[in-house]
Motif scaffolding. Structure first.
Motif, PDB file in Angstrom:
ATOM      1  N   LEU A 109      19.314  71.672  20.695  1.00 44.35           N
ATOM      2  CA  LEU A 109      20.542  72.466  20.766  1.00 44.35           C
ATOM      3  C   LEU A 109      21.763  71.596  20.469  1.00 44.35           C
ATOM      4  CD1 LEU A 109      22.044  75.082  21.343  1.00 44.35           C
ATOM      5  CD2 LEU A 109      21.897  74.556  23.792  1.00 44.35           C
ATOM      6  N   ALA A 110      21.798  70.390  21.025  1.00 40.62           N
ATOM      7  CA  ALA A 110      22.919  69.480  20.757  1.00 40.62           C
ATOM      8  C   ALA A 110      23.009  69.163  19.270  1.00 40.62           C
ATOM      9  CB  ALA A 110      22.757  68.198  21.569  1.00 40.62           C
ATOM     10  N   THR A 111      21.852  69.014  18.634  1.00 39.43           N
ATOM     11  CA  THR A 111      21.830  68.727  17.201  1.00 39.43           C
ATOM     12  C   THR A 111      22.298  69.928  16.391  1.00 39.43           C
ATOM     13  OG1 THR A 111      20.020  67.146  17.516  1.00 39.43           O
ATOM     14  CG2 THR A 111      20.375  67.975  15.288  1.00 39.43           C
ATOM     15  N   ALA A 112      21.847  71.116  16.769  1.00 49.50           N
ATOM     16  CA  ALA A 112      22.288  72.327  16.076  1.00 49.50           C
ATOM     17  C   ALA A 112      23.801  72.466  16.163  1.00 49.50           C
ATOM     18  CB  ALA A 112      21.608  73.549  16.677  1.00 49.50           C
ATOM     19  N   LYS A 113      24.354  72.195  17.321  1.00 48.49           N
ATOM     20  CA  LYS A 113      25.805  72.300  17.522  1.00 48.49           C
ATOM     21  C   LYS A 113      26.543  71.318  16.610  1.00 48.49           C
ATOM     22  CE  LYS A 113      29.248  72.353  21.255  1.00 48.49           C
ATOM     23  NZ  LYS A 113      30.170  71.316  20.767  1.00 48.49           N
ATOM     24  N   LEU A 114      26.055  70.084  16.557  1.00 46.63           N
ATOM     25  CA  LEU A 114      26.697  69.071  15.714  1.00 46.63           C
ATOM     26  C   LEU A 114      26.562  69.416  14.237  1.00 46.63           C
ATOM     27  CD1 LEU A 114      28.224  66.400  15.580  1.00 46.63           C
ATOM     28  CD2 LEU A 114      26.008  65.208  15.663  1.00 46.63           C
ATOM     29  N   PHE A 115      25.399  69.903  13.832  1.00 45.62           N
ATOM     30  CA  PHE A 115      25.201  70.301  12.430  1.00 45.62           C
ATOM     31  C   PHE A 115      26.201  71.391  12.029  1.00 45.62           C
ATOM     32  CE2 PHE A 115      20.468  69.144  11.399  1.00 45.62           C
ATOM     33  CZ  PHE A 115      20.747  67.814  11.671  1.00 45.62           C
ATOM     34  N   VAL A 116      26.370  72.389  12.902  1.00 50.51           N
ATOM     35  CA  VAL A 116      27.317  73.464  12.601  1.00 50.51           C
ATOM     36  C   VAL A 116      28.734  72.909  12.487  1.00 50.51           C
ATOM     37  CG1 VAL A 116      28.401  75.549  13.538  1.00 50.51           C
ATOM     38  CG2 VAL A 116      25.909  75.324  13.582  1.00 50.51           C
ATOM     39  N   GLU A 117      29.090  72.012  13.400  1.00 48.02           N
ATOM     40  CA  GLU A 117      30.423  71.408  13.363  1.00 48.02           C
ATOM     41  C   GLU A 117      30.644  70.616  12.080  1.00 48.02           C
ATOM     42  OE1 GLU A 117      30.495  69.094  16.908  1.00 48.02           O
ATOM     43  OE2 GLU A 117      30.826  70.821  18.230  1.00 48.02           O
ATOM     44  N   GLU A 118      29.532  70.101  11.517  1.00 46.38           N
ATOM     45  CA  GLU A 118      29.633  69.298  10.303  1.00 46.38           C
ATOM     46  C   GLU A 118      29.443  70.126   9.037  1.00 46.38           C
ATOM     47  OE1 GLU A 118      30.504  66.199   9.824  1.00 46.38           O
ATOM     48  OE2 GLU A 118      30.751  65.652  11.928  1.00 46.38           O
ATOM     49  N   GLY A 119      29.462  71.462   9.167  1.00 46.02           N
ATOM     50  CA  GLY A 119      29.497  72.329   7.995  1.00 46.02           C
ATOM     51  C   GLY A 119      28.193  72.972   7.587  1.00 46.02           C
ATOM     52  N   ALA A 120      27.118  72.762   8.343  1.00 47.02           N
ATOM     53  CA  ALA A 120      25.819  73.335   7.979  1.00 47.02           C
ATOM     54  C   ALA A 120      25.648  74.740   8.524  1.00 47.02           C
ATOM     55  CB  ALA A 120      24.687  72.449   8.507  1.00 47.02           C
ATOM     56  N   GLU A 121      24.763  75.493   7.892  1.00 52.46           N
ATOM     57  CA  GLU A 121      24.220  76.716   8.478  1.00 52.46           C
ATOM     58  C   GLU A 121      22.854  76.356   9.042  1.00 52.46           C
ATOM     59  OE1 GLU A 121      24.897  80.845   7.187  1.00 52.46           O
ATOM     60  OE2 GLU A 121      25.222  79.915   5.226  1.00 52.46           O
ATOM     61  N   VAL A 122      22.579  76.851  10.238  1.00 46.35           N
ATOM     62  CA  VAL A 122      21.413  76.380  10.979  1.00 46.35           C
ATOM     63  C   VAL A 122      20.565  77.544  11.463  1.00 46.35           C
ATOM     64  CG1 VAL A 122      20.641  75.080  13.004  1.00 46.35           C
ATOM     65  CG2 VAL A 122      22.660  74.319  11.746  1.00 46.35           C
ATOM     66  N   ILE A 123      19.251  77.374  11.344  1.00 42.96           N
ATOM     67  CA  ILE A 123      18.293  78.263  11.985  1.00 42.96           C
ATOM     68  C   ILE A 123      17.595  77.461  13.072  1.00 42.96           C
ATOM     69  CG2 ILE A 123      16.070  79.449  11.714  1.00 42.96           C
ATOM     70  CD1 ILE A 123      17.013  80.282   8.932  1.00 42.96           C
ATOM     71  N   ILE A 124      17.547  78.022  14.276  1.00 37.72           N
ATOM     72  CA  ILE A 124      16.804  77.394  15.359  1.00 37.72           C
ATOM     73  C   ILE A 124      15.606  78.259  15.705  1.00 37.72           C
ATOM     74  CG2 ILE A 124      18.795  76.173  16.314  1.00 37.72           C
ATOM     75  CD1 ILE A 124      18.951  78.357  18.490  1.00 37.72           C
ATOM     76  N   THR A 125      14.519  77.610  16.094  1.00 43.87           N
ATOM     77  CA  THR A 125      13.342  78.342  16.551  1.00 43.87           C
ATOM     78  C   THR A 125      13.000  77.895  17.968  1.00 43.87           C
ATOM     79  OG1 THR A 125      11.624  76.768  15.831  1.00 43.87           O
ATOM     80  CG2 THR A 125      12.454  78.341  14.190  1.00 43.87           C
TER      81      THR A 125
END
Length: 258
Positions: free
Chosen positions: A19-35
């Motif tokens: 979850l922490a990684t997903a949050k950082l990825f979004v902040e850095e401009g990515a679109e993210v899918i989590i499972t």
């Protein structure tokens, strides 16, 4: 932003390091899918992450569900640029007291499913993509009672090296982030552990870590971001320890300094 326009999939992205990684990825401009397996925590995570995050409920040991998750990701995103194979479990397997069923379960989730997460992702990855596997210092350190977990995390390191060789012709990088003791919900999931016992474990670990404390999920996420981004464009097949010195200087903690 380091991941502007990138598309990422994170297994086990509904809590802790994922979850922490997903949050950082979004902040850095990515679109993210989590499972993940728990629909409630997936929904809560997506609400926290905002409109650039999406979730699919999937059991990573289920071949059909795993394949379907990548198919859905491709339908939503097209090709993926990043896969973080993060999902895994801990498990106590002391010598002489461990069932075959538990040992096989840990291996299935932490090693077999990691390999097939990568395998199932390959048709949907852009050339030049980045794959990050979540390892552990326990794959190197000899901690009693964790033979199965240690074997899987050592296996993840070996997987990454061979997969890096296989996938280099496509310029796909495969690396491992190896966290040390990190403050995640995994420590309190065992219902037999009281708050005081969790606090005692934290103090115990902090005493043997050179930097004198456990890590935060956000600190591991920053290392994953490095391996996912072009900042690590010439990094291939490495195991990056993010452990406060636990592996490199095992006698550097406060307890050893007196």
């Amino acid at each position: 932003m380091k991941l502007q326009g990138k598309k990422a999939l994170i297994t086990g992205g509904n809590s802790g390091i994922g979850l922490a990684t997903a949050k950082l990825f979004v902040e850095e401009g990515a679109e993210v899918i989590i499972t993940g397996r728990n629909q409630q925590t997936l929904d809560e995570a997506v609400k926290l992450l905002g409109p650039h995050a999406h979730s699919f409920r999937a059991e990573i040991t289920d071949s059909a569900a795993r394949k379907e998750a990548f198919q859905k990701a491709a339908e939503k995103f097209g090709k993926l640029d990043i896969v973080f194979a993060n999902a895994g479990i801990a498990g106590n397997t002391p010598a002489g007291k461990t069932s075959e069923e538990l040992f096989r379960q840990i291996v299935d989730i932490n090693l077999t499913s990691v390999f097939f997460t990568v395998e199932d992702s390959l048709p949907y990855l852009n050339d030049g993509a980045s794959i990050i596997l979540n390892g552990s210092v326990i794959g190197t350190l000899g901690q009693p009672g964790y033979a199965a977990y240690a074997a899987t995390k050592a296996g993840v390191r070996a997987l990454a090296r061979s997969l890096a060789a296989d996938l280099s012709p496509r310029r796909i990088r495969v690396n491992v982030v190896a966290p040390g003791a990190t403050k995640t919900p995994i420590w309190s999931r065992n219902d037999s552990r009281t708050t005081e016992q969790v606090s005692g474990l934290e103090q115990q670990f902090s005493n043997v870590i050179a930097l004198g404390r456990m890590g935060e999920p956000e600190e591991i996420a920053k290392a994953v971001l490095f391996l996912a981004s072009d900042d690590s464009s010439y990094v291939q097949g490495v195991e990056l320890f993010v452990d406060g010195g636990m592996t490199g200087t095992p006698f550097g903690g406060p307890a050893a300094r007196g």
